[in-house]
Write an enzyme that holds these catalytic residues in place. Structure first.
Site, PDB file in Angstrom:
ATOM      1  N   GLY A   1      -0.179   1.559  -4.543  1.00  0.00           N
ATOM      2  CA  GLY A   1      -1.149   0.645  -4.438  1.00  0.00           C
ATOM      3  C   GLY A   1      -2.331   1.076  -3.354  1.00  0.00           C
ATOM      4  O   GLY A   1      -3.413   0.711  -3.570  1.00  0.00           O
TER       5      GLY A   1
ATOM      6  N   GLY B   1       0.890   7.478 -13.400  1.00  0.00           N
ATOM      7  CA  GLY B   1       1.463   8.126 -12.161  1.00  0.00           C
ATOM      8  C   GLY B   1       0.604   7.780 -10.817  1.00  0.00           C
ATOM      9  O   GLY B   1      -0.368   7.145 -11.165  1.00  0.00           O
TER      10      GLY B   1
ATOM     11  N   SER C   1       0.673   2.539 -15.728  1.00  0.00           N
ATOM     12  CA  SER C   1       1.016   3.690 -15.823  1.00  0.00           C
ATOM     13  C   SER C   1       0.190   4.687 -15.654  1.00  0.00           C
ATOM     14  O   SER C   1      -1.231   4.382 -15.543  1.00  0.00           O
ATOM     15  CB  SER C   1       1.386   3.892 -17.432  1.00  0.00           C
ATOM     16  OG  SER C   1       1.898   5.066 -17.479  1.00  0.00           O
TER      17      SER C   1
ATOM     18  N   GLU D   1       9.000   6.907 -22.452  1.00  0.00           N
ATOM     19  CA  GLU D   1       8.872   8.248 -21.467  1.00  0.00           C
ATOM     20  C   GLU D   1      10.293   8.933 -21.310  1.00  0.00           C
ATOM     21  O   GLU D   1      10.319  10.010 -21.207  1.00  0.00           O
ATOM     22  CB  GLU D   1       8.215   7.763 -20.409  1.00  0.00           C
ATOM     23  CG  GLU D   1       7.861   8.658 -19.057  1.00  0.00           C
ATOM     24  CD  GLU D   1       7.779   7.539 -17.665  1.00  0.00           C
ATOM     25  OE1 GLU D   1       6.648   6.954 -17.858  1.00  0.00           O
ATOM     26  OE2 GLU D   1       8.447   7.681 -16.637  1.00  0.00           O
TER      27      GLU D   1
ATOM     28  N   LEU E   1       0.872  -1.242   0.023  1.00  0.00           N
ATOM     29  CA  LEU E   1      -0.010  -0.165  -0.118  1.00  0.00           C
ATOM     30  C   LEU E   1       1.052   1.257  -0.037  1.00  0.00           C
ATOM     31  O   LEU E   1       0.626   2.241   0.997  1.00  0.00           O
ATOM     32  CB  LEU E   1      -1.019  -0.123   1.363  1.00  0.00           C
ATOM     33  CG  LEU E   1      -1.976  -1.025   1.187  1.00  0.00           C
ATOM     34  CD1 LEU E   1      -2.703  -1.491   2.784  1.00  0.00           C
ATOM     35  CD2 LEU E   1      -3.009  -1.133  -0.014  1.00  0.00           C
TER      36      LEU E   1
ATOM     37  N   ARG F   1      21.064  10.667 -17.905  1.00  0.00           N
ATOM     38  CA  ARG F   1      20.787  10.514 -16.682  1.00  0.00           C
ATOM     39  C   ARG F   1      21.988  10.079 -15.561  1.00  0.00           C
ATOM     40  O   ARG F   1      22.347  10.765 -14.698  1.00  0.00           O
ATOM     41  CB  ARG F   1      19.533   9.619 -16.311  1.00  0.00           C
ATOM     42  CG  ARG F   1      18.183   9.959 -16.821  1.00  0.00           C
ATOM     43  CD  ARG F   1      17.310   9.476 -16.330  1.00  0.00           C
ATOM     44  NE  ARG F   1      15.838   9.995 -16.987  1.00  0.00           N
ATOM     45  CZ  ARG F   1      14.800   9.546 -16.287  1.00  0.00           C
ATOM     46  NH1 ARG F   1      14.521   8.521 -15.480  1.00  0.00           N
ATOM     47  NH2 ARG F   1      13.464  10.143 -16.880  1.00  0.00           N
TER      48      ARG F   1
ATOM     49  N   LYS G   1       5.271  -2.545 -20.600  1.00  0.00           N
ATOM     50  CA  LYS G   1       5.499  -1.267 -19.668  1.00  0.00           C
ATOM     51  C   LYS G   1       6.911  -0.853 -19.548  1.00  0.00           C
ATOM     52  O   LYS G   1       7.330   0.424 -19.653  1.00  0.00           O
ATOM     53  CB  LYS G   1       5.244  -1.603 -18.263  1.00  0.00           C
ATOM     54  CG  LYS G   1       5.464  -0.787 -17.159  1.00  0.00           C
ATOM     55  CD  LYS G   1       4.479   0.662 -17.216  1.00  0.00           C
ATOM     56  CE  LYS G   1       4.822   1.652 -16.547  1.00  0.00           C
ATOM     57  NZ  LYS G   1       5.648   1.481 -15.289  1.00  0.00           N
TER      58      LYS G   1
ATOM     59  N   HIS H   1       7.506   1.154 -22.652  1.00  0.00           N
ATOM     60  CA  HIS H   1       6.484   2.413 -22.159  1.00  0.00           C
ATOM     61  C   HIS H   1       7.532   3.479 -21.594  1.00  0.00           C
ATOM     62  O   HIS H   1       7.529   4.697 -21.975  1.00  0.00           O
ATOM     63  CB  HIS H   1       5.339   2.242 -21.479  1.00  0.00           C
ATOM     64  CG  HIS H   1       4.811   3.224 -20.849  1.00  0.00           C
ATOM     65  ND1 HIS H   1       5.309   3.901 -19.705  1.00  0.00           N
ATOM     66  CD2 HIS H   1       3.689   4.142 -20.762  1.00  0.00           C
ATOM     67  CE1 HIS H   1       4.420   4.823 -19.073  1.00  0.00           C
ATOM     68  NE2 HIS H   1       3.648   5.047 -19.930  1.00  0.00           N
ATOM     69  N   ASN H   2       8.039   2.832 -20.518  1.00  0.00           N
ATOM     70  CA  ASN H   2       9.242   3.797 -19.833  1.00  0.00           C
ATOM     71  C   ASN H   2      10.284   4.038 -20.310  1.00  0.00           C
ATOM     72  O   ASN H   2      10.799   5.570 -20.291  1.00  0.00           O
ATOM     73  CB  ASN H   2       9.675   3.084 -18.540  1.00  0.00           C
ATOM     74  CG  ASN H   2       8.526   3.166 -17.310  1.00  0.00           C
ATOM     75  OD1 ASN H   2       7.358   2.947 -17.729  1.00  0.00           O
ATOM     76  ND2 ASN H   2       9.023   3.024 -16.265  1.00  0.00           N
TER      77      ASN H   2
ATOM     78  N   ASN I   1       6.683  -2.822 -11.259  1.00  0.00           N
ATOM     79  CA  ASN I   1       7.760  -2.710 -12.249  1.00  0.00           C
ATOM     80  C   ASN I   1       8.635  -3.795 -12.387  1.00  0.00           C
ATOM     81  O   ASN I   1       9.739  -3.473 -12.262  1.00  0.00           O
ATOM     82  CB  ASN I   1       8.240  -1.267 -12.117  1.00  0.00           C
ATOM     83  CG  ASN I   1       7.459  -0.376 -12.854  1.00  0.00           C
ATOM     84  OD1 ASN I   1       6.818  -0.295 -13.508  1.00  0.00           O
ATOM     85  ND2 ASN I   1       7.665   1.134 -12.321  1.00  0.00           N
TER      86      ASN I   1
END
Lengths: 300, 300, 300, 300
Positions: free
Chosen positions: C12, C124, C122, C179, C8, C270, C172, C175-176, C96
């Site tokens: 979550g 956020g 995805s 991103e 959580l 990065r 996913k 996707h990142n 992830n």
């Protein structure tokens, strides 16, 4: 000294010849008997029909140099060697193995009391035959025992004991990463020349750059050689294969969080060269058509 | 308001239509009379057979929007306009002109008392027709005079007075640089999907990414559209043309000493896509052959 | 439907709340009892003190959604679940995780008759709470059983059954990667604006680009938000952390021999941002000094 | 032969010395009289207090070598020379001028009957003194007249008549682009070594790579030198300045639509090194915070 050489491809053959011509005794073996027979008849090698025969022909502490394609074959050779070697014997992997595998193999051999050195070899086939560059990782004492071999086959100052197990192959891997970057740098330069208005003779350009310039290098001399055979490289396609070490270098960079854009792009441009059309190109072309009505080129 | 529109290509036509449908009066002209006649008959535009007729149909302060291909044609239109305009009139260049040229043109027009606004236009042909995005540089007072036009043709909050002369076209140029990077990012993602073991339906992927994901964007919606028409883009080639603004962005980055690798690479990959073989690839392939004896692929 | 939610944290918690507000029943558990108690008191969740209690509170076929940090914790939760679940139960990993691990976990769970879905999430934290995007891999029948959950928590069309095991997390991951490229593209654009002669208001720029432009996107809206709080981002440092999926994307590109320079460079920049000085910079500065006598800057 | 040398900085001084030590006569001039006096007293140069004196000391056809910083100073020297030179005289620009300027200057000089050669000089300060590399563009007949000078100051085969006006400086520019790529390649390799688990002695590594390896090169020897003075380069900062030719190479690549990612990235990483924090980094950090609540690092 007396050493066994297992694996007589372009590199192993030349190394064996190099050792023989420098007064060392070499027992040679390959799954294909031809190169071994040739080394025996031309350079005085002792031919061995099997790995076991190689071991039998050596005395404690035995020294065996493995020069086979990186991967499972190395493990097969090691598994064959373990029962026929003894405590204190020394095995050298001179191929392009991944350094992590070399560390694992060193531990495995050590469990049988056998010393394992990971040796990166550079200088191309010519260097193997006439004087190359060797980067050596593993137990220092084992290295010192066989140092005379490196004195024989390396050019002057062309060998280095680099440190603990894995350090030799890691160093060779990084060497190849640098090599990728240097080659791509040179190649991009000639691409710009070829697209320019001027009418350069590429062989002459490579020659002048090989003499006194800041970028003089063995690779530039090889560039001159290549252009001397095919002045505009009309007869070869620009497909840039890669054999693993560049990829490993970039993977290491990712693991080490090191920003190495030039080595990474050198590799990615090699991958790009494997395709004559790309899916990402199709997507961009399609998008330009979608928002701006820009024409696309039909395939076929 | 009342405005002249010179240049009735995809963008100019749609902007004129947009203005007309929003209760503005537009006098339209193009070297090709067809689109102007169509705007007259379908949307109530006033047709002008020449640039002079456009000017004659307007009252002081005149407003003329130029929407012609970037380059010398802009200067030709301006040179034709100068003698038929008066002090205080406003000329808008809504095309993709280089911001430095816009600054120079602004100074030139100012010498004749004419106010010049550089307006970057985004949103594609659809945006031009139904609500786009406008970035406006030049004299603020001139902008305020014509602000109602932007209220009519932009989507809500879709226009910005960006500052002094050149700031509109500079902003549009950077916008396109970002666009290059975003498109390449999306395209590389789909390339990875296409090379993977999985069996994705690209249209469905673009749709799910357009709904609720972090990367939802108009470009992703257009990607969905493109795949809906040609599920694997089998019918188009991956040739990525470029129309200048990406190159200008990279040139600006070089001048500003700004490290913008993603925008730069997006452009370089477009150039790469124009060739099916490369000279740099030939050089690398030749070098691998020279030092390692690696095979090359013959060109037919 | 009735479902257990284990883990959580930000994601979550928000997913559980989202499910509860859409008339589903959720038994919640986390090693930290606080968020579970809050979900119980505020949104009517059932609090479970242990993973076993979660399982005990569900009926066959049980549905358990795991939302814990990728890595070993996922395996620990699965190991705890295996003995308390039954044949036909469904476990969802919504985190992830690396897709290869998800394939391995699916096989492991399958050996116990438990169905395992790998779900990329995805949108956020906000998307988790109010409608996100979900990419689902695994057995299709299991997906169809729980499809109503996705109808509840996804935005319209914001979920996709992507195919066999691993395909959800692979999607996913890609996707990142996209991103990363989009974020770097936007960021480079603003860097160029910040270095230009013009005096842009970055918040206004992000706003106009969010309205009608080709590059409109959720990320551009978030850029506007960020600048609205700190107009020149004076209060934060440009350290770009990464959480693994970008790296995995590049590793996949290497494995698939896919040329993805923009995603790769987005990651490498990065890494570059984690350092204020670099060793490669020192080497280049030293070399310039060696051959050309160019001055170096002393450290300290 | 007899030649004038204008500009006695590091490069011009060493070239003059080189010519003098090879039995040529050199009339030397610099705005700063010191180096000229030193060349006179130590190596037998003739000191000239002005450009006019240089010209007065030569006989038709005069030969004047200009070795001043690229840019306006070259034009000032040329403007001073024009009235004191005669038809058929030869002027050599040996500096790092942009090839397009060299073409323009050649035309300008030609209008006065003066022959102009654009000569790229490589090999660093040491090469200038003891044997460098020269790339020569311009009228072939003029080159042949002064060829003995190049035979004196170049290493064997270290000069090339490259073709029409501009081809010498273009070739030097591309040489520098390659140099940028090679330096960055080497530097990235050492960065990976420095971040690895192994404990390499960088000087020893550079030495072994300089002896027999594929990447042996003058730059690698200089790398060894640099590490011999400062084993971990602790005393210098990684700020990578650039002096223009790398930027021009990338600009040429853009104009020629040539995909040269490695040279481009080598330049962009230099720009990156000029900053300890970046605006693009701030934007990415802010965006990660916006969508995922990821923590940012406060500045100051």
């Amino acid at each position: 000294m007396r050493i066994g050489m297992i694996g007589l491809g372009k590199m192993g053959y030349n190394l064996a010849q190099n050792l023989l011509q420098n007064q060392h005794q070499v027992i040679v073996h390959d799954v294909n008997p031809e190169p071994g027979k040739q080394l025996a008849s031309e350079f005085g090698a002792e031919f061995a029909a099997s790995i076991e025969e190689v071991a039998a022909g050596l005395q404690s502490p035995r020294m065996v140099w493995i020069m086979v394609p990186a991967g499972k074959i190395v493990d097969q050779v090691l598994d064959t060697l373990i029962p026929v070697l003894e405590k204190g014997d020394i095995v050298i992997d001179g191929g392009n193995s991944h350094y992590k595998q070399s560390i694992a193999r060193s531990e495995k051999m050590q469990a049988h009391g056998i010393r394992f050195l990971d040796v990166g070899t550079s200088g191309g086939t010519e260097g193997a035959a006439r004087g190359g560059c060797f980067m050596i990782g593993g137990e220092q004492e084992a290295f010192e025992l066989i140092e005379p071999l490196f004195q024989a086959i390396a050019v002057d100052k062309g060998y280095l004991y680099a440190g603990k197990s894995g350090s030799g192959h890691f160093l060779k891997m990084i060497h190849n990463g640098i090599e990728y970057g240097m080659m791509q740098s040179i190649a991009e330069g000639f691409e710009l020349l070829s697209k320019s208005d001027f009418d350069y003779n590429f062989e002459e350009v490579a020659r002048v750059w090989s003499n006194g310039s800041v970028i003089r290098s063995w690779l530039m001399e090889l560039t001159e050689n290549a252009f001397s055979k095919d002045p505009n490289l009309d007869h070869i396609r620009g497909i840039m294969q890669s054999s693993g070490e560049g990829k490993w270098t970039v993977e290491s960079a990712l693991d080490l969080q090191a920003s190495t854009p030039v080595i990474a792009l050198s590799l990615l441009m090699r991958y790009r060269s494997l395709e004559t059309d790309t899916f990402h190109g199709k997507v961009v072309a399609a998008l330009r058509n979608e928002f701006g009505g820009h024409a696309v080129v039909s395939s076929s």
